[in-house]
Write a protein that holds these residues in place. Structure first.
Motif, PDB file in Angstrom:
ATOM      1  N   LEU A   1       0.831  -1.212   0.000  1.00  0.00           N
ATOM      2  CA  LEU A   1       0.000   0.000   0.000  1.00  0.00           C
ATOM      3  C   LEU A   1       0.863   1.259   0.000  1.00  0.00           C
ATOM      4  O   LEU A   1       1.971   1.287   0.569  1.00  0.00           O
ATOM      5  N   HIS A   2       0.348   2.339  -0.589  1.00  0.00           N
ATOM      6  CA  HIS A   2       0.976   3.659  -0.511  1.00  0.00           C
ATOM      7  C   HIS A   2       0.855   4.149   0.929  1.00  0.00           C
ATOM      8  O   HIS A   2      -0.169   3.930   1.577  1.00  0.00           O
ATOM      9  N   PRO A   3       1.906   4.833   1.448  1.00  0.00           N
ATOM     10  CA  PRO A   3       1.859   5.285   2.861  1.00  0.00           C
ATOM     11  C   PRO A   3       0.631   6.128   3.188  1.00  0.00           C
ATOM     12  O   PRO A   3       0.167   6.145   4.333  1.00  0.00           O
ATOM     13  N   ASN A   4       0.094   6.886   2.175  1.00  0.00           N
ATOM     14  CA  ASN A   4      -1.057   7.761   2.456  1.00  0.00           C
ATOM     15  C   ASN A   4      -2.415   7.055   2.290  1.00  0.00           C
ATOM     16  O   ASN A   4      -3.466   7.678   2.437  1.00  0.00           O
ATOM     17  N   ALA A   5      -2.416   5.746   1.953  1.00  0.00           N
ATOM     18  CA  ALA A   5      -3.688   5.035   1.728  1.00  0.00           C
ATOM     19  C   ALA A   5      -4.275   4.610   3.072  1.00  0.00           C
ATOM     20  O   ALA A   5      -4.407   3.413   3.387  1.00  0.00           O
ATOM     21  N   HIS A   6      -4.635   5.627   3.884  1.00  0.00           N
ATOM     22  CA  HIS A   6      -5.098   5.336   5.260  1.00  0.00           C
ATOM     23  C   HIS A   6      -6.417   4.542   5.264  1.00  0.00           C
ATOM     24  O   HIS A   6      -6.609   3.643   6.078  1.00  0.00           O
ATOM     25  N   ALA A   7      -7.334   4.893   4.361  1.00  0.00           N
ATOM     26  CA  ALA A   7      -8.649   4.233   4.342  1.00  0.00           C
ATOM     27  C   ALA A   7      -8.497   2.746   4.000  1.00  0.00           C
ATOM     28  O   ALA A   7      -9.101   1.876   4.636  1.00  0.00           O
ATOM     29  N   GLN A   8      -7.656   2.458   2.982  1.00  0.00           N
ATOM     30  CA  GLN A   8      -7.469   1.056   2.587  1.00  0.00           C
ATOM     31  C   GLN A   8      -6.774   0.274   3.699  1.00  0.00           C
ATOM     32  O   GLN A   8      -7.054  -0.910   3.915  1.00  0.00           O
ATOM     33  N   ASN A   9      -5.840   0.950   4.384  1.00  0.00           N
ATOM     34  CA  ASN A   9      -5.141   0.328   5.508  1.00  0.00           C
ATOM     35  C   ASN A   9      -6.148  -0.065   6.593  1.00  0.00           C
ATOM     36  O   ASN A   9      -6.111  -1.182   7.139  1.00  0.00           O
ATOM     37  N   ARG A  10      -7.111   0.864   6.871  1.00  0.00           N
ATOM     38  CA  ARG A  10      -8.131   0.595   7.880  1.00  0.00           C
ATOM     39  C   ARG A  10      -9.035  -0.559   7.442  1.00  0.00           C
ATOM     40  O   ARG A  10      -9.470  -1.387   8.223  1.00  0.00           O
ATOM     41  N   LEU A  11      -9.328  -0.630   6.122  1.00  0.00           N
ATOM     42  CA  LEU A  11     -10.175  -1.696   5.604  1.00  0.00           C
ATOM     43  C   LEU A  11      -9.497  -3.053   5.792  1.00  0.00           C
ATOM     44  O   LEU A  11     -10.140  -4.036   6.199  1.00  0.00           O
ATOM     45  N   LEU A  12      -8.182  -3.127   5.505  1.00  0.00           N
ATOM     46  CA  LEU A  12      -7.459  -4.384   5.686  1.00  0.00           C
ATOM     47  C   LEU A  12      -7.495  -4.844   7.145  1.00  0.00           C
ATOM     48  O   LEU A  12      -7.702  -6.022   7.439  1.00  0.00           O
ATOM     49  N   SER A  13      -7.321  -3.905   8.069  1.00  0.00           N
ATOM     50  CA  SER A  13      -7.371  -4.253   9.505  1.00  0.00           C
ATOM     51  C   SER A  13      -8.752  -4.777   9.876  1.00  0.00           C
ATOM     52  O   SER A  13      -8.890  -5.743  10.639  1.00  0.00           O
ATOM     53  N   TYR A  14      -9.788  -4.154   9.286  1.00  0.00           N
ATOM     54  CA  TYR A  14     -11.156  -4.580   9.602  1.00  0.00           C
ATOM     55  C   TYR A  14     -11.413  -5.994   9.065  1.00  0.00           C
ATOM     56  O   TYR A  14     -11.992  -6.828   9.755  1.00  0.00           O
ATOM     57  N   LEU A  15     -10.947  -6.250   7.832  1.00  0.00           N
ATOM     58  CA  LEU A  15     -11.150  -7.579   7.238  1.00  0.00           C
ATOM     59  C   LEU A  15     -10.427  -8.639   8.054  1.00  0.00           C
ATOM     60  O   LEU A  15     -10.906  -9.769   8.206  1.00  0.00           O
ATOM     61  N   GLN A  16      -9.241  -8.275   8.604  1.00  0.00           N
ATOM     62  CA  GLN A  16      -8.529  -9.223   9.467  1.00  0.00           C
ATOM     63  C   GLN A  16      -9.343  -9.513  10.737  1.00  0.00           C
ATOM     64  O   GLN A  16      -9.363 -10.637  11.228  1.00  0.00           O
ATOM     65  N   SER A  17     -10.049  -8.488  11.247  1.00  0.00           N
ATOM     66  CA  SER A  17     -10.773  -8.644  12.518  1.00  0.00           C
ATOM     67  C   SER A  17     -12.032  -9.496  12.377  1.00  0.00           C
ATOM     68  O   SER A  17     -12.449 -10.152  13.323  1.00  0.00           O
ATOM     69  N   ILE A  18     -12.653  -9.507  11.170  1.00  0.00           N
ATOM     70  CA  ILE A  18     -13.911 -10.272  11.022  1.00  0.00           C
ATOM     71  C   ILE A  18     -13.675 -11.709  10.565  1.00  0.00           C
ATOM     72  O   ILE A  18     -14.603 -12.520  10.550  1.00  0.00           O
ATOM     73  N   GLY A  19     -12.434 -12.023  10.165  1.00  0.00           N
ATOM     74  CA  GLY A  19     -12.127 -13.389   9.768  1.00  0.00           C
ATOM     75  C   GLY A  19     -12.985 -13.835   8.593  1.00  0.00           C
ATOM     76  O   GLY A  19     -13.110 -13.136   7.595  1.00  0.00           O
ATOM     77  N   SER A  20     -13.665 -14.994   8.724  1.00  0.00           N
ATOM     78  CA  SER A  20     -14.432 -15.532   7.595  1.00  0.00           C
ATOM     79  C   SER A  20     -15.928 -15.190   7.668  1.00  0.00           C
ATOM     80  O   SER A  20     -16.701 -15.602   6.812  1.00  0.00           O
ATOM     81  N   GLN A  21     -16.340 -14.426   8.711  1.00  0.00           N
ATOM     82  CA  GLN A  21     -17.774 -14.157   8.853  1.00  0.00           C
ATOM     83  C   GLN A  21     -18.271 -13.110   7.838  1.00  0.00           C
ATOM     84  O   GLN A  21     -17.487 -12.312   7.315  1.00  0.00           O
ATOM     85  N   VAL A  22     -19.563 -13.165   7.544  1.00  0.00           N
ATOM     86  CA  VAL A  22     -20.197 -12.202   6.631  1.00  0.00           C
ATOM     87  C   VAL A  22     -20.789 -11.068   7.469  1.00  0.00           C
ATOM     88  O   VAL A  22     -21.479 -11.309   8.453  1.00  0.00           O
TER      89      VAL A  22
END
Length: 809
Positions: free
Chosen positions: A197-218
Motif C-alpha cells: 500500500l501507498h503510505p497515504n492510503a489510510h482508508a485502505q489500511n483501515r479496511l485491511l485491519s477490519y477484514l482481518q478482525s472479522i475473519g471468515s464471517q459475513v
C-alpha cells in the motif's frame, strides 16, 4: 418400512376428504414425510395434481398396482404434526374439504405459484457442487423434484445443514436481501497486501485491519461502514483488489407495527397489579405450571387492566421455555395493544395479519416456523401460527364476530384455540368486557372458569351515560345529526382543550339516492342493495361488490332532476360538524380514509399527539383505544344495528355501546358518554346506559330461550347460489327434501327462503337454517350433501354449509 403414502389431492372440480394411496419411489422411501407437498398422477391420461402427504403405510396392507408419486415439492414438511391433526378435525367440524383446511394453515407464498430455490450454505462435496448444482450456489427445485436419486442426496444435505430451501413468489414475496461483505484472503495474506500500500492510503489500511478482525464471517456492508467510518467507495476498491467479495445477506422485513420495536435491553417493566388482576394472573399461571388446559373467561370492565393480565401470563409461559399466542379481533384497529406486547417482549414477538404485505407475512411466518419468535400476536388466521410447545393462548375481545371465518373452512377461532390448548396442555384465556352469551352461559355452567375484573385500574368510576331522545330533538330543533346536548358538550371540551370521540355506524356521505318524483332508488346492478354516495370521489359505490358509477344528474327512470340524498354517512357528519364547530380540528376514520397501508396507525398517532380535537369514525374506533385526554364519547345513531333481521342484533348493539363508552375517562379526568337514539326505551340501550351486563345477559337469555336460539340451540345455515334465481331455489328445495326426510323430528328446519340481500355479485342466494339440540343423523347427512354438491346435478350451483353462523342475513 413405509412404502405407500396417503395423499389428499387438490382437484377443484372433484374435491373429497378421502386420501388416495400412492407408491413411494424406492429412492424416496426414507425421505417422504407427513406434511410435505407432492405431485401425483390423477385420473386418466397424463394429468398431474398437487397434494399433501397425510399418512404413511406399509405396502403389505395393499394388493394391486398403485401409481407412484411423481415429484416432491418440499424438502421438509410445511404442515407440522399438530397442524396436520388440527386440519382433519377442522374439516370434520366445519363441513369443509380437507385440502382447503390444509391450505388455510399456510402463508400465501405457499399457496401461490412459487419458485423454490435450494441454496448451498456450507461446503459440499465436489460431485454435489458440479453434478447437481453445476458449479452454482443455488438450484431450482422444479428442475430436480421428479429425480429421486438427486432428491435423496438433497435430503441428506438438508439434514446436515448444508443447504436450505426458500420459497419465492413471482412478483410477490421474495427474500429481502442487503449487501454483505466477506474477506477472500486469510489474516497473513491481508497482511502481505498491506506491505504494497501507498503510505497515504489510510482508508485502505483501515479496511485491511477490519477484514482481518472479522475473519471468515459475513458482515452487512452498512454495519461495516458504521463500525469503520469508511465510505462505500473504499469497499468497492477492496472488491476490485480481490480482498473481499460482496454477497447478498437475507434480512427480515419489518412490519409497520414492529419498525420502532425496542431492543431487548430497553423493554417495559411489568405494572403493579391490583388484587383482582393478581388473582386472575395466579390462576392462569397455575394452569400454565400444571399443564392444565383450562378455559378461562376473563370478564373485566373497560379499563380494568385485562391487557396487563395477558402480558404477565405470557411472561410466565416464556420463563418456562414455552411459547404464547395472542389473538385480537382486527390488528389494525388495536395498534396500542400490539405496541404494548412488543414493548414488553421485544424481538420475541411476531405479528401476523391480513394487512401485511406478502413479503412481511412470509418473513414473520418463517421466524415463527424457525423458532425465532416465541410470542405471536395476530388476527383470526394467526390461530394457525406454526408455534410449538404452546404455554398459553389468549383471545382478546372474545365476543367479536370477526373471529368467525366467512368462507370455507368456516371456522370459529375460539374453538380452534381451545383445540390447540388441549393438544398442548395449555390454558386458553377468553377476555372481554361484554362476553358473548355463549361464553358467559358456559361460565355459568362451569364449563369455563370465570375470572372477574370489576373495577378500573385508575380507580375511576365508569363514565356516566346520558341517553338523548332524537324524536324530541327533531320536534324542537329540526333535522340534524347532532343534539343540542352533544354540541354543548363538544364545545365545552374544546374550551378545556380535551378530546372527544364520535361514532357513527356508517361510512360514505349518505345512505342512498332517491327520485322525489317517481320514487326510484339507485341500486347496484349486481346486488339487491342501494348505492352509497361518496363525495370525495364523486361516485356512487356498492359496499358489497365494489361497483362504482358517477353521481347521476337526473333520475335514470323518469329523467326528473328532483334527486335527493337520504341517510347519514361519516363524510356528511364531518361537513355538518365543521359548520357547527368551525374551530374544531377533526380526524375522520372510516374504510375510505384508512384504505392506504398504515393509515390506521397514522391517524391514531395524530390524535394521540393532540393534532385533532375530535375523532369521528365508524365501528373501528370502538375497540381497544386508550387516549388519556378523551373525556367525551358521543354515539350519533345507536339504532342502526337494532333494526337488522338478526337474532344477535340486540347483543351486538349492547356490546358496541359498552365498548365505545369505555373509551372515555380512562386516565385521571372524569369522562362522559352521550348516546343519541330514536329507541331510548330499548333494553339494550337502557342496560348499556346503566353499565349493567348482568341485567342484559338475563333478559337476552330469556328471549333466546323463548325463540329457541343459541346458546340454547345449535344452528347451521345452508346456502345455495346461482346466476339464475330458479336454479338456486330448486337446489335448496332438493336439499330441504333430504333434510326433512333424514333428520330427527325434534330438529327445526327454517326455510328455504331468499337471503335478506337476495342477490349479490350477480348471484341469487337461498338459505335454510337448522336449529337442533342433539341430532345423531345431522353430521353425516350434511357431509353427504357436501359430497353430492360435487356432482353434475349441482352444475354451477354453489352450496355452502356454515355451522354456528354469526349472521342469518
Amino acid at each position: 418400512m413405509p412404502e405407500l403414502a396417503q395423499v389428499v389431492v387438490d382437484v377443484p372440480t372433484m374435491q373429497t376428504n378421502q386420501p388416495y394411496t400412492y407408491q413411494i419411489p424406492p429412492k424416496l422411501e426414507k425421505q417422504i414425510q407427513v406434511g410435505v407437498r407432492v405431485i401425483v398422477p390423477f385420473g386418466k391420461g397424463k394429468r398431474t395434481v398437487q397434494g399433501f402427504v397425510v399418512a404413511l403405510d406399509e405396502a403389505s396392507q395393499y394388493e394391486g398396482e398403485l401409481k407412484p408419486i411423481q415429484a416432491i415439492m418440499d424438502l421438509q414438511p410445511v404442515i407440522n404434526p399438530e397442524l396436520m391433526k388440527l386440519s382433519k378435525w377442522l374439516a370434520d367440524t366445519t363441513y369443509s374439504f380437507w385440502i382447503s383446511c390444509l391450505y388455510t394453515m399456510l402463508p400465501n407464498l405457499l399457496k401461490a405459484k412459487t419458485t423454490r430455490i435450494i441454496r448451498i450454505v456450507d461446503e459440499v462435496d465436489e460431485h454435489v457442487a458440479f453434478d447437481i448444482f453445476h458449479g452454482r450456489d443455488e438450484l431450482e427445485m422444479a428442475e430436480v423434484q421428479d429425480k429421486p436419486a438427486i432428491l435423496s442426496e438433497l435430503f441428506k444435505l438438508q439434514r446436515e445443514g448444508k443447504i436450505t430451501i426458500e420459497y419465492q413468489v413471482k412478483d410477490r414475496a421474495k427474500v429481502k436481501t442487503v449487501t454483505g461483505i466477506r474477506a477472500l484472503l486469510n489474516f497473513e495474506q491481508l497482511e502481505d497486501e498491506r506491505t504494497s500500500l501507498h503510505p497515504n492510503a489510510h482508508a485502505q489500511n483501515r479496511l485491511l485491519s477490519y477484514l482481518q478482525s472479522i475473519g471468515s464471517q459475513v458482515v452487512k456492508q452498512k454495519t461495516a461502514e458504521h463500525q469503520t467510518g469508511l465510505k462505500p467507495a473504499t469497499f468497492n476498491q477492496g472488491q476490485q483488489k480481490g480482498w473481499l467479495e460482496k454477497i447478498p445477506v437475507e434480512v427480515y422485513r419489518q412490519p409497520l407495527a414492529m419498525q420502532d420495536a425496542p431492543d431487548n435491553d430497553h423493554l417495559a417493566v411489568p405494572l403493579h397489579l391490583n388484587p383482582d388482576q393478581q388473582n386472575a394472573v395466579n390462576q392462569i399461571n397455575q394452569a400454565i405450571d400444571n399443564h392444565d388446559p383450562k378455559d378461562f373467561l376473563l370478564q373485566g370492565v373497560t379499563g380494568s387492566g385485562k391487557t396487563e393480565v395477558y402480558l404477565q401470563s405470557i411472561a410466565n409461559a416464556l420463563q418456562q421455555g414455552k411459547t404464547a399466542l395472542m389473538l385480537v379481533p382486527e390488528i389494525s384497529l388495536t395498534p396500542q395493544i400490539v405496541n404494548r406486547v412488543r414493548r414488553r417482549f421485544g424481538s420475541k414477538v411476531a405479528v401476523l395479519h391480513s394487512s401485511l404485505s406478502n413479503g412481511e407475512r412470509y418473513d414473520e411466518w418463517r421466524r415463527i416456523e424457525r423458532g425465532e419468535a416465541q410470542v405471536v400476536v395476530g388476527a383470526r388466521s394467526a390461530v394457525f401460527a406454526p408455534l410449538t410447545n404452546l404455554g398459553v393462548i389468549i383471545l382478546d375481545e372474545e365476543h367479536e364476530s370477526s373471529y368467525k371465518q366467512d368462507e370455507a373452512p368456516r371456522y370459529q377461532a375460539r374453538e380452534v384455540a381451545k383445540w390447540r390448548g388441549k393438544y398442548n396442555q395449555a390454558p386458553v384465556v377468553l377476555g372481554s368486557a361484554t362476553p358473548s352469551l355463549e361464553s358467559r352461559a358456559r361460565a355459568v355452567k362451569n364449563v369455563y372458569h370465570l375470572l372477574r375484573l370489576p373495577h378500573r385500574v385508575n380507580k375511576q368510576e365508569l363514565p356516566p351515560i346520558e341517553v338523548v331522545d332524537m324524536r324530541d330533538e327533531i320536534k324542537k330543533y329540526g333535522e340534524s345529526n347532532f343534539s343540542q346536548k352533544l354540541v354543548g358538550e363538544l364545545n365545552d371540551r374544546l374550551q378545556k382543550h380535551e378530546q372527544s370521540i364520535l361514532m357513527l355506524n356508517r361510512r360514505g356521505f349518505s345512505s342512498f339516492m332517491m327520485c322525489r318524483d317517481c320514487g326510484k332508488v339507485l341500486k347496484c346492478p349486481n346486488c339487491d342493495i342501494s348505492l352509497t354516495l361518496h363525495m370525495d370521489t364523486r361516485t356512487m359505490k356498492c359496499h358489497y361488490c365494489g361497483h362504482e358509477e358517477p353521481i347521476p344528474r337526473e333520475c335514470p327512470n323518469c329523467h326528473s332532476h328532483q334527486i335527493r340524498y337520504y341517510g347519514t354517512g361519516t363524510e356528511k357528519v364531518e361537513q355538518e360538524l365543521h359548520q357547527l364547530l368551525p374551530q374544531a380540528r377533526i380526524i375522520r376514520m372510516d374504510v375510505d380514509t384508512t384504505r392506504r397501508k398504515g393509515m390506521h396507525a397514522k391517524l391514531l398517532r395524530q390524535f394521540g399527539q393532540h393534532q385533532a380535537d375530535i375523532l369521528l369514525g365508524t365501528q373501528m374506533i370502538a375497540k381497544g383505544l386508550d387516549f388519556p385526554n378523551v373525556t367525551l364519547v358521543g354515539v350519533l345513531n345507536a339504532d342502526t344495528g337494532l333494526g337488522l333481521p338478526d337474532f344477535r342484533a340486540s347483543e351486538r348493539t349492547f356490546d358496541l355501546l359498552s365498548q365505545v363508552s369505555g373509551r372515555a375517562g380512562r386516565a385521571n379526568k372524569q369522562g362522559k358518554v352521550i348516546i343519541q337514539t330514536y329507541n331510548p326505551d330499548h333494553y339494550a340501550i337502557q342496560d348499556a346506559k346503566a353499565h349493567d351486563y348482568e341485567k342484559f345477559f338475563n333478559q337476552e337469555m330469556m328471549l333466546r330461550r323463548q325463540a329457541s336460539y343459541p346458546p340454547y340451540y345449535y344452528t347451521v345455515r345452508l346456502m345455495a347460489s346461482h346466476p339464475e334465481e330458479a336454479k338456486a331455489a330448486r337446489a335448496m328445495a332438493d336439499i330441504y327434501g333430504r333434510l326433512k326426510q333424514g333428520l330427527a323430528s325434534s330438529t327445526v328446519i327454517l326455510g328455504p327462503t331468499p337471503r335478506a340481500i337476495a342477490r349479490m355479485k350477480r348471484r341469487y342466494y337461498y338459505q335454510i337454517v337448522i336449529k337442533y339440540k342433539q341430532d345423531p343423523y345431522l353430521h353425516q347427512l350434511l357431509f353427504d350433501i357436501l359430497q353430492d354438491t360435487q356432482s353434475r346435478g349441482f352444475k354451477d350451483v354453489q352450496v355452502s354449509i356454515d355451522p354456528d353462523p354469526q349472521y342469518f342475513m
